[in-house]
Design a protein around this motif. Structure first.
Motif, PDB file in Angstrom:
ATOM      1  N   PRO A 160       0.794  -1.234   0.000  1.00 27.94           N
ATOM      2  CA  PRO A 160       0.000   0.000   0.000  1.00 27.94           C
ATOM      3  C   PRO A 160       0.822   1.277   0.000  1.00 27.94           C
ATOM      4  N   GLU A 199      -1.879  -9.886   0.929  1.00 29.00           N
ATOM      5  CA  GLU A 199      -2.228  -8.530   1.345  1.00 29.00           C
ATOM      6  C   GLU A 199      -1.799  -8.265   2.784  1.00 29.00           C
ATOM      7  N   SER A 259       0.826  -5.259   3.838  1.00 24.57           N
ATOM      8  CA  SER A 259       0.486  -4.190   4.776  1.00 24.57           C
ATOM      9  C   SER A 259       1.352  -4.244   6.029  1.00 24.57           C
TER      10      SER A 259
END
Length: 504
Positions: A60, A91, A95
């Motif tokens: 991100p 994911e 993160s």
């Protein structure tokens, strides 16, 4: 750019990852720069299979590129609850690394430099690369160093991380990823300054970093036994062979440094490693402590040995570590009273601990170095304790005679520690004598009072050097950093630290 020496880090545990065992061990892998990535057939295991389709996503915050496959032994869990097309596990990894990097940068640490390499494999761009691969339960994470901007410092590389943690001892994927990302990425942070600090500094500071990132993780707590089982082993030299667990256990020393002096001392240590690229880490630390913290390696190690008396069941509010109840208790040798031992050996940056019965008015002890021995950086610590608390602590410091006594009333045991705060050198020998009031021994207490007792409830931290003005921001004089300060703590069992309710 000049190629550095890649480093493969593998776990010593054979099946799963029991808490308190090292994540990895170091082994030099002789690979040319750019040939060691797991997407290459020339890479050492773990590496992707030739038939694997390797995908990647950007984290991100765009600092990381996460590489993974959906097939074969290296496949990540397929669950995709948000329907993004990217597996949830991937994911989570992306993160988490962002959170870790943001946290370390917020503490002031350098992050790895851009790894763009027009002549070799850089993972597709200059972002830091994380490859999710199957360690087959003989490892769970690794940082591999590739290149250094000047051949010595400002190095970078890439990360390997377990692809699914199936069969490992972590309670959840979230804890596993938090632990691995915070520990292994701190190795990359270290390399951004100067690699090659040795296993104690490398693994010890990485264990500290994980605890600093998320205190709820159990890594530090589990690893402390690696040090506390053998406090007579030196911190000044890296262990060999199975002693590698000691390097992880040394995270307790760096945890002490962070609690006693603040995060800045760990940052200063890495920054100083760039200024002194050939110096050993204890020398770097001593330089920082003297220059910036009005202390020294000797003073810090002596206080560290004192804090270690208040861990596990003896963790005591106001004494030592903030979370010492979760740490392993330090190993002592039980002896009777009176006790005399002609040749007690203590190594540099190590301590020897003996435990005798309490209950007497006073227990006294002396340590007399063998003739011709330099007495500098020797300390004698006496602690009156119960099974659940540290009651009082008294310290005597070289180069003067090491002789002290502690009020033992109400104590079930008295711990006597001989501490050597040197950064290097051979072990030193001396005669140890321990005796209680009324016993005929040369070290028996001479007076029916404890002149070193301070006000009840005063924390043992800090221990001040009375020869150094409190407002003096300069370096402490070498030799006798505690300067004979007699420090005592009268707390009682009712002030024992509250044990954390979190499950181990």
């Amino acid at each position: 750019m000049t190629a550095g020496v890649p480093t493969l880090l593998l776990l010593l545990a054979g099946a799963g990852t029991p808490r308190g065992l090292p994540h990895e061990r170091e082994a030099v892998v002789g690979l040319a720069a750019g040939s060691g990535r797991p997407t290459s057939p020339a890479a050492p295991a773990p590496r992707y299979q030739p038939e694997d389709t390797v995908e990647s996503v950007v984290s991100p915050g765009e600092r990381f590129r996460i590489h993974f496959t959906r097939q074969g032994p290296h496949a990540v869990p397929a669950a995709d609850a948000d329907g993004s097309g990217v597996p949830d596990f991937v994911e989570r990894v992306a993160s988490t690394y962002e959170r870790v990097a943001t946290f370390y940068a917020g503490l002031g640490f350098r992050l790895p430099p851009d790894d763009t390499n027009p002549t070799g494999d850089d993972g597709g761009d200059g972002r830091f690369d994380v490859y999710l691969v199957d360690f087959a339960r003989i490892g769970d994470g690794a940082f591999r160093q590739e290149t250094c901007l000047d051949g010595v410092t400002r190095c970078t590389g890439f990360m390997l991380q377990e692809n699914d943690f199936a069969g490992y001892g972590y309670p959840s994927d979230a804890e596993a990823v938090d632990t691995l990302a915070s520990h292994e990425f701190f190795h990359a942070v270290q390399a951004a300054y100067r690699p090659g600090l040795g296993s104690i500094a490398s693994e010890g500071t990485a264990v500290w970093a994980t605890e600093r990132f998320e205190p709820a993780l159990d890594d530090l707590e589990g690893f402390t036994r690696g040090y506390m089982l053998t406090p007579d082993s030196t911190l000044a030299l890296d262990p060999a062979g199975p002693g590698v667990a000691f390097s992880y256990g040394a995270g307790l020393f760096f945890q002490f440094l962070g609690e006693r002096y603040g995060d800045g001392v760990l940052l200063a240590l890495l920054e100083e490693s760039v200024r002194q690229p050939e110096a050993r880490w204890p020398v770097l630390l001593d330089t920082c402590l003297r220059r910036d913290f009005a202390s020294s390696f000797d003073a810090a190690f002596a206080l560290f040995a004192t804090w270690n008396l208040g861990t596990g069941p003896r963790a005591t509010t106001g004494f030592g570590y903030a979370r010492g109840e979760g740490y392993a208790p330090v190993t002592t040798t039980s002896v009777g009273l009176p006790h005399a031992q002609e040749r007690v050996r203590v190594a540099a940056a190590a301590s020897r601990l003996f435990e005798v019965p309490g209950g007497a008015s006073f227990v006294g002890a002396s340590f007399e170095p063998e003739p011709g021995t330099d007495p500098a950086a020797l300390h004698l610590v006496l602690a009156a304790v119960t099974d659940t608390a540290v009651l009082r602590v008294v310290t005597a410091d070289g180069p003067d005679a090491l002789r002290a006594q502690v009020a033992a009333g109400g104590a079930t045991r008295v711990v006597v520690a001989v501490v050597d705060g040197r950064m290097e050198g051979l072990g030193r020998y001396g005669r140890l004598c321990i005796a209680a009031t009324g016993q005929a021994a040369s070290c028996a207490p001479l007076e029916a009072q404890d002149a070193g007792t301070v006000d009840a409830g005063r924390p043992v931290d800090p221990i001040d050097d009375p020869r150094t003005p409190a407002d003096d921001g300069g370096c402490q004089a070498a030799g006798g950093p505690l300067a004979g300060a007699l420090v005592a703590l009268l707390l009682g069992g009712c002030l024992r630290a509250r044990r954390r309710s979190r499950a181990r």
